[in-house]
Design a protein around this motif. Sequence first.
Motif: not given
Length: 244
Positions: A161, A164-165, A168, A214-215, A219, A239, A242
């Motif tokens: 998590s 991912e942030s 992004e 998973s984002i 990407n 990457v 999602n």
Amino acid sequence: MLNKFELEKRVTDAFLRSKGLIQFKLIKPEGDPPDIIAQIGDKLIGIEVTLIHSNQSQLRLEKNYSKIFIRVKELLAKSGVNNLVIRVEPEIIKGLHREKCSEVIANACLGNLDKIGFNRTELVMNPFLGIKKIVAFRAVEEGIIITFDSRSNSYGPLRSSRIESVIEGKINKLNKAKQEAPKQHSLLNENWLLMTIEGTFYSNYAGVADDRISIGLKNCYDRVFVYHERKNWIQELEVMLNAV
């Protein structure tokens, strides 16, 4: 003191050498991102460098204990100790008594010097409020190293998590830069995202929780890496968008 570019250049140089690359040139770009342009053979690769932390509560905890660990080093150095690795499992409390914690850690080591060898040695459990456990072992090279205990669940692999942030946020930044300076970015053959774990208490990390990330954004980075500065391990992440 190194400026931002010099620091990013240093870690990028170490990262590329850890990948087995020797012949390359690091160039300061006109804009940001990328932080660094690496010329590798006939390719120009834009590399965005960012330091990754697990979470803010851990950062606050490390800030408190970093002052304790500095004091422990001073106390041990005065006693002539110069080749010891100490690992402390902390607990989060309010009103931490830093000086007393420092004395407890130093005294635990000094009182057990005769039994501390090159293997991990448990010194004491719950000696003082704020400390769950202290372990130590002899270092081959001269120096005192103090970190959090790597066997503590609080300091396990970096969570997906958090990764991912960060990814992004960097995707948004790169997409905006490409729109504002399309000519500059068209000269780059690839874009890499390099997330680094600096060589402080994060030296306890053995990797990331999952190398498949998973984002919610497409990407724009060709390759995404997590790099440990002290231990020199590299994990390349896959990457994915999602679908949900």
